[in-house]
Design a protein around this motif. Structure first.
Motif, PDB file in Angstrom:
ATOM      1  N   ARG A   1      36.200  34.837  49.032  1.00  0.00           N
ATOM      2  CA  ARG A   1      35.422  34.991  47.804  1.00  0.00           C
ATOM      3  C   ARG A   1      36.184  34.385  46.637  1.00  0.00           C
ATOM      4  O   ARG A   1      37.405  34.389  46.615  1.00  0.00           O
ATOM      5  CB  ARG A   1      35.155  36.472  47.532  1.00  0.00           C
ATOM      6  CG  ARG A   1      34.382  37.158  48.651  1.00  0.00           C
ATOM      7  CD  ARG A   1      34.385  38.661  48.457  1.00  0.00           C
ATOM      8  NE  ARG A   1      35.724  39.219  48.604  1.00  0.00           N
ATOM      9  CZ  ARG A   1      36.116  40.362  48.043  1.00  0.00           C
ATOM     10  NH1 ARG A   1      35.297  41.036  47.269  1.00  0.00           N
ATOM     11  NH2 ARG A   1      37.338  40.813  48.243  1.00  0.00           N
ATOM     12  N   ASN A   2      35.467  33.882  45.666  1.00  0.00           N
ATOM     13  CA  ASN A   2      36.097  33.323  44.469  1.00  0.00           C
ATOM     14  C   ASN A   2      35.540  33.999  43.230  1.00  0.00           C
ATOM     15  O   ASN A   2      34.415  34.508  43.226  1.00  0.00           O
ATOM     16  CB  ASN A   2      35.845  31.816  44.391  1.00  0.00           C
ATOM     17  CG  ASN A   2      36.632  31.048  45.435  1.00  0.00           C
ATOM     18  OD1 ASN A   2      37.842  30.944  45.359  1.00  0.00           O
ATOM     19  ND2 ASN A   2      35.945  30.528  46.447  1.00  0.00           N
ATOM     20  N   ALA A   3      36.340  33.987  42.198  1.00  0.00           N
ATOM     21  CA  ALA A   3      35.926  34.574  40.925  1.00  0.00           C
ATOM     22  C   ALA A   3      36.661  33.859  39.808  1.00  0.00           C
ATOM     23  O   ALA A   3      37.600  33.085  40.054  1.00  0.00           O
ATOM     24  CB  ALA A   3      36.232  36.069  40.908  1.00  0.00           C
ATOM     25  N   GLY A   4      36.255  34.112  38.591  1.00  0.00           N
ATOM     26  CA  GLY A   4      36.907  33.453  37.472  1.00  0.00           C
ATOM     27  C   GLY A   4      36.495  34.044  36.144  1.00  0.00           C
ATOM     28  O   GLY A   4      35.710  34.996  36.075  1.00  0.00           O
ATOM     29  N   ILE A   5      37.024  33.465  35.082  1.00  0.00           N
ATOM     30  CA  ILE A   5      36.690  33.869  33.722  1.00  0.00           C
ATOM     31  C   ILE A   5      35.609  32.931  33.199  1.00  0.00           C
ATOM     32  O   ILE A   5      35.801  31.715  33.136  1.00  0.00           O
ATOM     33  CB  ILE A   5      37.918  33.804  32.803  1.00  0.00           C
ATOM     34  CG1 ILE A   5      39.063  34.651  33.362  1.00  0.00           C
ATOM     35  CG2 ILE A   5      37.543  34.254  31.388  1.00  0.00           C
ATOM     36  CD1 ILE A   5      38.738  36.124  33.531  1.00  0.00           C
TER      37      ILE A   5
END
Length: 357
Positions: A224-228
């Motif tokens: 999974r990826n996430a970010g601002i």
């Protein structure tokens, strides 16, 4: 005119000129930052990402400590990514930590945001089953009650894992639960299995469940990826503040990536209520820099592009969604240059291999 009078006039003139040179005091600004998760027992902290470090370590508050007209407000969402999208839609947030699927859903639905830097990239997913269950593999989930939170990046990752094992959502009974609800349901055996991360590791450590699969060491596309992400309107109106916000997040990412800080990092994340041994397990066999990199590299971009395609294929997004123009690396690049961190993190290619290797 005496020399003393001339000197006095010169000093007064210089002082007046200096006053004119000082820019007008900016209007008070409150920077509203969302986090698509919440700690144990609704604690306003999280774990496992550099954004969680920025919150617990007060990196943004320190960045603006000498600016009395700038206030930092954090908001944690039990409803995860979908709740963050609702807050963005109502202009209640300026920046947020958010997973790949919900941020893409927001973009597909017309939310005007920019992706500023990664945080919590390449996070693994776990599959846990009831303690006395005879389920031994993903393929054994057919016909079973399986929990995960819809609309999150864990949702899309779970579907991809099912697909790789010859299953679809139609082959299981999907139970839509948040982390707390999942733990309760798995403990009481009201469900057969669940996808998640640290809460499931913790449950297994207590002997109330068994982890039978993790994406760690498996195909990186299952991660999974996430970010601002930031609200375009705020970014356009306050580019200088946006730069300093990104600077603070990059400083948090650097500290979170430095191996000598590993023990201190897990203690800091423990503010969320997640036990330190669980965090040690969660990050075992991974370098901190690999998991806490803020880089918008080819691997990250390709993963988001693939997620957009898969999300529509699986019916999670009704229309095509393009990432063209969404990624905005200029603030990140400026922060890396300012902090001399251009070579601190390894960039990866779309094939998952380190660039230059």
């Amino acid at each position: 005119m005496s020399l003393s009078q001339l000197t006095r006039r010169t000093v007064l003139a210089a002082f007046a000129a200096s006053l004119l040179a000082v820019p007008a005091i900016a209007e008070p600004v409150t920077i509203n930052i969302g986090y698509a998760a919440i700690g144990v027992d609704s604690r306003p902290y999280a774990e496992g990402t550099s954004a969680a470090t920025a919150r617990a370590g007060e990196f943004l508050e320190k960045e603006f400590a000498n600016d009395p007209d700038v206030k930092i407000e954090w908001f944690f969402f039990k409803g995860a990514g979908p709740a963050v999208n609702e807050a963005f839609a109502n202009n209640q947030l300026d920046f947020a930590y958010q997973g790949d699927l919900p941020s893409l859903i927001g973009r597909a639905n017309g939310l005007k945001t920019k992706y500023l830097l990664a945080s919590g990239a390449r996070k693994p997913l776990y599959l846990a089953v009831a303690q006395d269950s005879d389920i031994k593999s993903v393929a054994d989930l057919k016909g079973k009650k399986v929990a995960y939170q819809r609309g999150t990046n864990g949702h899309l990752a779970a579907i991809k894992i099912l697909e790789a094992n010859g299953l679809t959502e139609k082959d299981i009974q999907v139970i839509n639960l948040d982390s707390a609800g999942t733990v309760a349901a798995l403990t009481s055996q009201d469900i057969d299995a669940a996808f998640g991360d640290t809460p499931l590791i913790n449950l297994a450590a207590k002997g109330n469940a068994k982890v039978i699969y993790t994406t760690k060491g498996d195909d990186p596309r299952f991660s999974r990826n996430a970010g601002i992400v930031g609200r375009e309107d705020f970014i356009d109106k306050h580019p200088e503040i946006t730069q300093r916000v990104v600077d603070a997040f990059v400083k948090a990412a650097q500290w979170s990536s430095d191996e000598p800080n590993r023990a201190a990092l897990f203690e800091l994340w423990h503010k969320s209520g997640t036990p330190v041994p669980i965090l040690e397990d969660y990050f075992s066999n991974d370098t901190l820099a690999y998991r806490n990199s803020p880089l918008i590299d080819d691997l990250l971009v390709s993963q988001y592009e693939e997620q957009a395609v898969k999300a529509k294929e699986f019916g999670l997004i009704r229309r095509d969604v393009s990432t063209d123009g969404w990624f905005e690396p200029k603030y990140l690049n400026a922060a890396l240059a300012k902090l001399n961190l251009q070579n601190f993190w390894q960039s990866y290619g779309a094939n998952g291999k380190p660039l230059g290797s």
